[in-house]
Design a protein around this motif. Sequence first.
Motif, PDB file in Angstrom:
ATOM      1  N   GLY A   1      34.684  75.112  47.881  1.00 13.34           N
ATOM      2  CA  GLY A   1      33.335  74.646  47.637  1.00 13.34           C
ATOM      3  C   GLY A   1      33.243  73.142  47.532  1.00 13.34           C
ATOM      4  O   GLY A   1      34.249  72.437  47.430  1.00 13.34           O
ATOM      5  N   TRP A   2      32.006  72.670  47.591  1.00 12.70           N
ATOM      6  CA  TRP A   2      31.699  71.256  47.385  1.00 12.70           C
ATOM      7  C   TRP A   2      30.701  71.128  46.245  1.00 12.70           C
ATOM      8  O   TRP A   2      29.717  71.874  46.192  1.00 12.70           O
ATOM      9  N   PHE A   3      30.961  70.187  45.371  1.00 11.67           N
ATOM     10  CA  PHE A   3      30.073  69.849  44.271  1.00 11.67           C
ATOM     11  C   PHE A   3      29.833  68.345  44.307  1.00 11.67           C
ATOM     12  O   PHE A   3      30.577  67.609  44.949  1.00 11.67           O
ATOM     13  N   ARG A   4      28.815  67.890  43.619  1.00  7.62           N
ATOM     14  CA  ARG A   4      28.557  66.455  43.576  1.00  7.62           C
ATOM     15  C   ARG A   4      28.050  66.054  42.203  1.00  7.62           C
ATOM     16  O   ARG A   4      27.492  66.856  41.464  1.00  7.62           O
ATOM     17  N   GLN A   5      28.256  64.790  41.883  1.00  8.62           N
ATOM     18  CA  GLN A   5      27.816  64.256  40.608  1.00  8.62           C
ATOM     19  C   GLN A   5      27.287  62.843  40.804  1.00  8.62           C
ATOM     20  O   GLN A   5      28.021  61.958  41.245  1.00  8.62           O
ATOM     21  N   ALA A   6      26.031  62.656  40.488  1.00  6.81           N
ATOM     22  CA  ALA A   6      25.405  61.344  40.537  1.00  6.81           C
ATOM     23  C   ALA A   6      25.539  60.682  39.176  1.00  6.81           C
ATOM     24  O   ALA A   6      25.706  61.360  38.159  1.00  6.81           O
ATOM     25  N   PRO A   7      25.455  59.348  39.120  1.00  2.00           N
ATOM     26  CA  PRO A   7      25.574  58.642  37.839  1.00  2.00           C
ATOM     27  C   PRO A   7      24.585  59.152  36.804  1.00  2.00           C
ATOM     28  O   PRO A   7      23.390  59.272  37.088  1.00  2.00           O
ATOM     29  N   GLY A   8      25.081  59.466  35.618  1.00  2.00           N
ATOM     30  CA  GLY A   8      24.223  59.923  34.541  1.00  2.00           C
ATOM     31  C   GLY A   8      23.750  61.358  34.653  1.00  2.00           C
ATOM     32  O   GLY A   8      22.945  61.800  33.833  1.00  2.00           O
ATOM     33  N   LYS A   9      24.234  62.088  35.644  1.00  4.04           N
ATOM     34  CA  LYS A   9      23.815  63.468  35.845  1.00  4.04           C
ATOM     35  C   LYS A   9      25.003  64.411  35.777  1.00  4.04           C
ATOM     36  O   LYS A   9      26.157  63.996  35.887  1.00  4.04           O
ATOM     37  N   GLU A  10      24.707  65.678  35.585  1.00  4.39           N
ATOM     38  CA  GLU A  10      25.747  66.696  35.550  1.00  4.39           C
ATOM     39  C   GLU A  10      26.227  67.021  36.959  1.00  4.39           C
ATOM     40  O   GLU A  10      25.509  66.835  37.941  1.00  4.39           O
ATOM     41  N   ARG A  11      27.450  67.502  37.035  1.00  2.00           N
ATOM     42  CA  ARG A  11      27.970  67.949  38.317  1.00  2.00           C
ATOM     43  C   ARG A  11      27.180  69.165  38.787  1.00  2.00           C
ATOM     44  O   ARG A  11      26.899  70.071  37.999  1.00  2.00           O
ATOM     45  N   GLU A  12      26.814  69.187  40.068  1.00  2.23           N
ATOM     46  CA  GLU A  12      26.020  70.275  40.598  1.00  2.23           C
ATOM     47  C   GLU A  12      26.646  70.890  41.841  1.00  2.23           C
ATOM     48  O   GLU A  12      27.330  70.222  42.617  1.00  2.23           O
ATOM     49  N   PHE A  13      26.378  72.153  42.015  1.00  2.00           N
ATOM     50  CA  PHE A  13      26.865  72.898  43.165  1.00  2.00           C
ATOM     51  C   PHE A  13      26.162  72.448  44.429  1.00  2.00           C
ATOM     52  O   PHE A  13      24.948  72.230  44.436  1.00  2.00           O
TER      53      PHE A  13
END
Length: 122
Positions: free
Chosen positions: A35-47
Amino acid sequence: QVQLVESGGGLVQAGGSLRLSCAASGGTFSSYAMGWFRQAPGKEREFVAAISKSGGTSYYADSVKGRFTISRDNAKNTVYLQMNSLKIEDTAVYYCAADPRRLPPSMLGSSWGQGTQVTVSS
């Protein structure tokens, strides 16, 4: 434990495309859903996306559906994320994940890569 290394991140203009790669080693690749997840500054990691062990079934977050495509090449021990029509909101560190367990796609992640930065500008 399987080792995962992402590559392909970078700076791209909105509307452009980018292809991420995740190379796996230290395990039997076909035994892992990926899978791939991403995390933007100040945000939670998301699917973002996931793909079954055989590559026969894929899953996507609503935010990327129709724009991103996940794929895998078990002969090369590599999973890809083709990102088209990129938006500024896609800016984040993108992480590759692997899991041998049979779980809902958004819950996978017993192993993680180090992440690769994707920055989308206008």
